[in-house]
Design an enzyme around this catalytic site. Structure first.
Site, PDB file in Angstrom:
ATOM      1  N   ARG A 194       0.838  -1.193   0.000  1.00  0.00           N
ATOM      2  CA  ARG A 194       0.000   0.000   0.000  1.00  0.00           C
ATOM      3  C   ARG A 194       0.874   1.243   0.000  1.00  0.00           C
ATOM      4  O   ARG A 194       1.706   1.430   0.888  1.00  0.00           O
ATOM      5  CB  ARG A 194      -0.926  -0.003   1.221  1.00  0.00           C
ATOM      6  CG  ARG A 194      -1.973   1.089   1.200  1.00  0.00           C
ATOM      7  CD  ARG A 194      -3.014   0.871   2.275  1.00  0.00           C
ATOM      8  NE  ARG A 194      -2.449   0.855   3.620  1.00  0.00           N
ATOM      9  CZ  ARG A 194      -3.163   0.719   4.716  1.00  0.00           C
ATOM     10  NH1 ARG A 194      -4.465   0.538   4.637  1.00  0.00           N
ATOM     11  NH2 ARG A 194      -2.587   0.726   5.900  1.00  0.00           N
ATOM     12  N   THR A 240      -0.874   7.579  -1.020  1.00  0.00           N
ATOM     13  CA  THR A 240      -2.187   7.479  -1.668  1.00  0.00           C
ATOM     14  C   THR A 240      -3.072   6.390  -1.062  1.00  0.00           C
ATOM     15  O   THR A 240      -4.282   6.370  -1.286  1.00  0.00           O
ATOM     16  CB  THR A 240      -2.016   7.176  -3.169  1.00  0.00           C
ATOM     17  OG1 THR A 240      -1.436   5.865  -3.323  1.00  0.00           O
ATOM     18  CG2 THR A 240      -1.109   8.203  -3.831  1.00  0.00           C
ATOM     19  N   ASP A 288      -0.558  -3.608  13.072  1.00  0.00           N
ATOM     20  CA  ASP A 288      -0.158  -4.071  11.747  1.00  0.00           C
ATOM     21  C   ASP A 288       0.018  -5.588  11.796  1.00  0.00           C
ATOM     22  O   ASP A 288       0.935  -6.098  12.450  1.00  0.00           O
ATOM     23  CB  ASP A 288       1.157  -3.396  11.330  1.00  0.00           C
ATOM     24  CG  ASP A 288       1.551  -3.735   9.899  1.00  0.00           C
ATOM     25  OD1 ASP A 288       1.833  -4.916   9.617  1.00  0.00           O
ATOM     26  OD2 ASP A 288       1.577  -2.810   9.057  1.00  0.00           O
ATOM     27  N   ASP A 336       3.525  -6.993  10.683  1.00  0.00           N
ATOM     28  CA  ASP A 336       4.590  -6.758  11.669  1.00  0.00           C
ATOM     29  C   ASP A 336       4.431  -7.665  12.882  1.00  0.00           C
ATOM     30  O   ASP A 336       5.415  -8.193  13.422  1.00  0.00           O
ATOM     31  CB  ASP A 336       4.581  -5.305  12.103  1.00  0.00           C
ATOM     32  CG  ASP A 336       5.152  -4.373  11.045  1.00  0.00           C
ATOM     33  OD1 ASP A 336       5.920  -4.843  10.190  1.00  0.00           O
ATOM     34  OD2 ASP A 336       4.824  -3.174  11.065  1.00  0.00           O
TER      35      ASP A 336
END
Length: 215
Positions: free
Chosen positions: A110, A114, A206, A209
Site C-alpha cells: 500500500r 495514496t 499491523d 509486523d
C-alpha cells in the site's frame, strides 16, 4: 457505523472460540509467537465457514463392515491465494484443512501517501478459472488491495471467489462489496472505523509486523 448484518455476502464468524482467539490477538501483550499460532488456529475456524458451500459428490466405498455411498469433495481442488506478505500468516491454517489445495500468491503493498495498492508479484495456477478461489489477507482496511487482488484473479479467469480476513473496517467491506458484489467476505469482526493512516480501529495493529516480528 455501516450495517452489513442484512448483506448475505458478508459473514461475521461469531463462534465463541473465534471471538476468544481474536481478543487474544488484539492484546498488545501477545507475543509474536503466540500471535502467529493464534492466526493459524483462527484461520481454521474461518476456513470452515469459507468452505461451507464446497460441492460434494457421492462415491462408493467399502467400510470395514459393508459397502456404501459416501460424500466427498467434487471437482477441481481449491486454490488458496495469499496476498503477500501478511496473507501467509493465515494460509497455513487453511492448508491444514485442505492440504491438497493449490496455492497462488499476489504481492501488493500500500502506497503510504495514496493508500492505493501497488502490485509487485503474481503467481497463480494456470487453470485457476476451473477452481474455487479463497483469497486470504488478515486485514480488510481500505479494501483497495483486496479489490485489486480480486480484479487480477478475475483477469486470470477466476469466477468463484471468497475473501477471508481476520478483521475488517466498514470502509473496506463497503469498498470490496461495491467493486466485487459477487465475492463473499468472511471475517471475525467489523471494527468501528478506519483512521487517517489507514489503520483499523480498535484493530490489532499491523498484522504483518505482528506476525513476523518486524516492528
Amino acid at each position: 457505523m455501516m450495517d452489513f448484518s442484512h448483506d448475505p455476502g458478508v459473514v461475521v464468524v461469531t463462534h465463541p472460540l473465534a471471538q476468544h482467539k481474536l481478543t487474544l490477538m488484539r492484546d498488545a501483550r501477545t507475543s509474536t509467537g503466540e500471535f502467529r499460532t493464534l492466526a493459524r488456529e483462527l484461520s481454521v475456524l474461518l476456513g470452515y465457514e469459507a468452505m461451507r458451500d464446497l460441492p460434494l459428490e457421492n462415491v462408493e466405498i467399502e467400510t470395514p463392515l459393508e459397502r456404501m455411498d459416501a460424500p466427498r469433495l467434487a471437482g477441481k481442488k481449491l486454490c488458496l491465494v495469499s496476498i503477500l506478505r501478511a496473507g501467509n500468516g493465515i494460509l497455513d491454517g487453511m492448508l491444514d484443512l485442505v492440504p491438497s489445495a493449490r496455492v497462488g500468491h499476489i504481492g501488493l503493498f500500500r502506497d503510504p501517501e495514496t493508500l492505493e495498492p501497488v502490485e509487485y508479484y503474481l503467481k497463480l495456477p494456470d487453470d485457476i478459472g476451473r477452481r474455487i478461489c479463497i483469497v486470504v489477507d488478515p486485514m480488510l482496511a481500505t479494501g483497495h488491495s483486496a479489490a485489486a487482488a480480486i480484479a487480477r484473479l478475475k483477469q486470470a479467469g477466476a469466477e468463484n471467489i471468497v475473501f477471508v480476513c481476520l478483521l475488517a473496517a466498514p470502509q473496506g467491506v463497503a469498498c470490496l462489496r461495491a467493486a466485487h458484489p459477487d465475492v463473499r467476505i468472511v471475517t471475525c469482526a467489523i471494527d468501528r472505523e478506519l483512521d487517517g493512516h489507514g489503520y483499523i480501529r480498535p484493530g490489532l495493529g499491523d498484522a504483518g509486523d505482528r506476525l513476523f516480528g518486524t516492528k
